[in-house]
Design an enzyme around this catalytic site. Structure first.
Site, mmCIF file in Angstrom:
data_model
loop_
_atom_site.group_PDB
_atom_site.id
_atom_site.type_symbol
_atom_site.label_atom_id
_atom_site.label_comp_id
_atom_site.label_asym_id
_atom_site.label_seq_id
_atom_site.Cartn_x
_atom_site.Cartn_y
_atom_site.Cartn_z
ATOM 1 N N ASP A 8 26.032 60.771 7.959
ATOM 2 C CA ASP A 8 27.366 60.362 7.491
ATOM 3 C C ASP A 8 27.809 61.347 6.474
ATOM 4 O OD1 ASP A 8 26.033 59.158 5.421
ATOM 5 O OD2 ASP A 8 27.251 57.202 5.572
ATOM 6 N N HIS A 9 28.940 61.082 5.515
ATOM 7 C CA HIS A 9 29.080 62.093 4.668
ATOM 8 C C HIS A 9 28.107 61.898 3.385
ATOM 9 C CE1 HIS A 9 30.982 58.094 4.314
ATOM 10 N NE2 HIS A 9 31.017 58.366 3.171
ATOM 11 N N CYS A 65 21.743 58.596 5.788
ATOM 12 C CA CYS A 65 23.006 58.175 5.021
ATOM 13 C C CYS A 65 22.856 57.899 3.351
ATOM 14 C CB CYS A 65 23.551 56.802 5.765
ATOM 15 S SG CYS A 65 22.691 55.588 5.547
ATOM 16 N N GLY A 66 23.452 57.425 2.712
ATOM 17 C CA GLY A 66 23.327 57.193 1.281
ATOM 18 C C GLY A 66 22.147 56.545 0.935
ATOM 19 N N GLY A 68 20.095 55.007 3.725
ATOM 20 C CA GLY A 68 19.289 54.919 4.944
ATOM 21 C C GLY A 68 19.484 53.468 5.592
ATOM 22 N N GLY A 70 22.111 51.206 6.327
ATOM 23 C CA GLY A 70 23.090 51.105 7.305
ATOM 24 C C GLY A 70 22.727 51.723 8.555
ATOM 25 N N MET A 71 22.209 53.256 8.604
ATOM 26 C CA MET A 71 21.825 53.641 9.605
ATOM 27 C C MET A 71 20.620 52.875 10.434
ATOM 28 S SD MET A 71 23.423 56.672 10.296
ATOM 29 C CE MET A 71 24.024 57.925 9.703
ATOM 30 N N HIS A 98 1.883 52.547 13.398
ATOM 31 C CA HIS A 98 1.999 50.984 13.751
ATOM 32 C C HIS A 98 3.205 50.403 14.516
ATOM 33 C CE1 HIS A 98 -1.321 50.010 10.604
ATOM 34 N NE2 HIS A 98 -1.893 51.239 11.338
ATOM 35 N N ARG A 132 -3.699 47.026 19.177
ATOM 36 C CA ARG A 132 -3.263 45.716 18.712
ATOM 37 C C ARG A 132 -1.611 46.005 18.301
ATOM 38 N NH1 ARG A 132 -6.167 48.114 14.520
ATOM 39 N NH2 ARG A 132 -5.314 47.808 12.528
ATOM 40 N N HIS A 133 -1.480 47.264 17.953
ATOM 41 C CA HIS A 133 -0.159 47.567 17.414
ATOM 42 C C HIS A 133 0.931 47.591 18.473
ATOM 43 C CE1 HIS A 133 -1.867 48.429 13.721
ATOM 44 N NE2 HIS A 133 -2.709 49.495 14.143
#
Ligand code: RB5
Length: 145
Positions: A8-9, A65-66, A68, A70-71, A98, A132-133
Site C-alpha cells: 500500500d502507500h 504496508c506500514g 505488515g 494488515g497485509m 516450520h 512434524r511441521h
C-alpha cells in the site's frame, strides 16, 4: 524464484527497492502494485498476491504496508496461503522452514531497508522442512475447512 509483490502507500517505497534488488539477483518479480503514493487499501493487494500464489503465477509473496499487520491479516483469510509478519531474520527463516508460509509481510514503518533486505534473503533462502511441521500445517489447513 517467482515472487509476487504488493504494497500500500505505506510500503510502496520499500516494495520498489526490494523488487529492484530481487530482479538484480535473478528473481522473477510480479509487481501487483501499488505503484504510487496515493492512499490505497491494503486488503486489495494482499488478496491479489495471495491469489497469484494460488494460481501458480508465483512461488512466494512479499507484502509491505506500514506495519505488515494488515497485509498478513488479509492474506491469511485466503485459504491455502499462510502469511507471517516478520521483523527479524530468524523468524523469516522459521516461517518458511516450520510454517511453510508462502507470504512474507513487512512493515516499512517498522524495519529499515537494510534489515528488510536481510529478512527477505533469509526468507527466500529457506525451505519447508516437512515432517512434524507438515502435520501442524495440515492442522491449520483443517481449521480453514
Ligand atoms: C496505512 O496508513 C496503514 O494502516 C497500513 O499501511 C498498515 O500499517 C496496516 O496494517
Amino acid at each position: 524464484m517467482r515472487i509476487a509483490m504488493g504494497a500500500d502507500h505505506g510500503g510502496v517505497g520499500l516494495k520498489d527497492d526490494l523488487a529492484e534488488q530481487l530482479r538484480g539477483q535473478g528473481h522473477e518479480v510480479l509487481d501487483l502494485g501499488t505503484n504510487g503514493s496515493d492512499s490505497v487499501d491494503y486488503p486489495d493487494f494482499a488478496h491479489q498476491v495471495a491469489q497469484a500464489i494460488l494460481d501458480d503465477r508465483a512461488d512466494r509473496g512479499i507484502l509491505v504496508c506500514g506495519t505488515g499487520q494488515g497485509m498478513a491479516m488479509a492474506a491469511n483469510k485466503v485459504p491455502g496461503v499462510r502469511a507471517g509478519v516478520v521483523s527479524d531474520t530468524f523468524s523469516a527463516r522459521m516461517i518458511a522452514e516450520h510454517n511453510d508460509a508462502r507470504i512474507l509481510c513487512l512493515g516499512a514503518r517498522v524495519v529499515g531497508p537494510s534489515l528488510a533486505s536481510a529478512i527477505v534473503a533469509s526468507y527466500l533462502g529457506a525451505s519447508f522442512e516437512g515432517g512434524r511441521h507438515a502435520t501442524r500445517v495440515d492442522m491449520i489447513k483443517a481449521i480453514e475447512t
